[in-house]
Design an enzyme around this catalytic site. Sequence first.
Site, PDB file in Angstrom:
ATOM      1  N   LYS A  35     -35.609  11.568  -9.885  1.00  0.00           N
ATOM      2  CA  LYS A  35     -36.232  11.691  -8.481  1.00  0.00           C
ATOM      3  C   LYS A  35     -38.208  12.872  -9.624  1.00  0.00           C
ATOM      4  O   LYS A  35     -37.429  11.694 -10.679  1.00  0.00           O
ATOM      5  CB  LYS A  35     -35.930  13.953  -8.613  1.00  0.00           C
ATOM      6  CG  LYS A  35     -36.225  14.043  -6.836  1.00  0.00           C
ATOM      7  CD  LYS A  35     -36.320  13.298  -5.940  1.00  0.00           C
ATOM      8  CE  LYS A  35     -36.338  14.201  -4.197  1.00  0.00           C
ATOM      9  NZ  LYS A  35     -35.885  13.276  -2.952  1.00  0.00           N
TER      10      LYS A  35
ATOM     11  N   ASP B  63     -41.791  12.949  -0.163  1.00  0.00           N
ATOM     12  CA  ASP B  63     -40.434  13.690  -0.733  1.00  0.00           C
ATOM     13  C   ASP B  63     -41.230  14.616   0.630  1.00  0.00           C
ATOM     14  O   ASP B  63     -42.437  14.301   0.619  1.00  0.00           O
ATOM     15  CB  ASP B  63     -39.877  13.967  -1.977  1.00  0.00           C
ATOM     16  CG  ASP B  63     -38.502  15.436  -1.579  1.00  0.00           C
ATOM     17  OD1 ASP B  63     -37.723  14.867  -1.319  1.00  0.00           O
ATOM     18  OD2 ASP B  63     -39.108  16.619  -1.368  1.00  0.00           O
TER      19      ASP B  63
END
Length: 449
Positions: A129, A169
């Site tokens: 991430k 995201d």
Amino acid sequence: MALTNEYLKGVYETVALRNAGEKEFLQAVYEVLESLQPIAEKRQDFIDAGVFERIVEPERFIMFRVSWVDDNGKVQVNRGYRVQFNSAIGPYKGGIRLHPSVNASVIKFLGFEQTFKNSLTGLPMGGGKGGSDFDPKGKSDGEIMRFCQSFMTELAKHIGADTDVPAGDIGVGAREIGFMFGQYKRLRNEFTGVLTGKSLFSGGSLARKEATGFGLCYFTNEMLKAAGDSFEGKKVVISGSGNVAIYANQKATELGAKVIAMSDSSGYVVDENGINLDVMKQIKEVERARISEYAKRVEGATFHEGCKGIWTVPCDIALPCATQNELDLDGAKALVANGVKYVAEGANMPSTPEAVACFLENNIPFGPAKAANAGGVATSGLEMTQNSMRLSWSFEEVDARLGDIMKNIYKSAYEASVACGCAGNLVVGANVAGFLKVAEAMKWQGVAY
């Protein structure tokens, strides 16, 4: 459920000491270790190989400065992150988040969760991430481009199609992915599938934009079918109004439900006639305006300040799709009191532990994020496959594969819950099913890994 296994308590205490103050990361680790207690009691080989200690420690954590120049010629400085959490089953895979709330704890929590989520898809993807505390809201296209180029100038040193494949995201859509992809291509002089969520003109996949919201509904539909039920005639409340929420709305409506409330950070709108998706898309996707505009344009709709109040709207199905820890115990109690029948998470860890416990104690079927919202990364994995094969699949083919993946995720999570003696507890089931594949790979590859 509480963490009572002495060995895992020791693992958690070490994590807490090493990551003091990182509440989101510690919350995620505690919740997973709780679920893994039956595994720790049965699998001494995992303990001997140090799998539990290793799986909670990222393989690599990268933090860097991002300097860029705004439209007034002033230098701005943000902080960038990438966590490469676990590559036991494939290259790191996980999105990039641009939001003021981004910090080391948030990025590590997301990367940790991503490891198990990616495992559940059945695709060969590890967990990662990234992101920055940069806020794209209110910025011009030129400012966003300059930020993204600076961000990628550093990130490009650490990623690659067979190493680490970021995606979008919160705050990162097709525009931002395009700027980052262009900078990567310029720096590396190669056109590879290093990012997913790309434009269809540059190797992107059809159905990627819709994937997380569609996948959430496919997973929820499996929950409903297991209870002998369906979306038909159900009232649905969806928090958020980004990609996940909008396309969850679309799919839920196609499946026969009526979505009556959506939100953004300023508040929420209620439309008992059913949210008009065309109007919502115009406001949020085209104009990038506040959700209060919806109530001004649609007769009978009302706007309410304060986004947490959305959970007081009576509904049959609740789909939290905004951000982490948005649904707390008070919200859960309000939903239960108003007769909610099913809850499934579209955002990453949107329900607090107390809220989750409330749903489980009241026998509300609950779909945890790492299972229910895996449709986005699953379709990113399908995009990686298409890039590697140098071909493109139709929307219908990608959507069909996504539907099959979400059905299999539900099946894996449910079967794991039964094997652990917690039949129907999909929190335990998803954690165990996701963990076992990664753990076996880590053990097989040796402790040096």
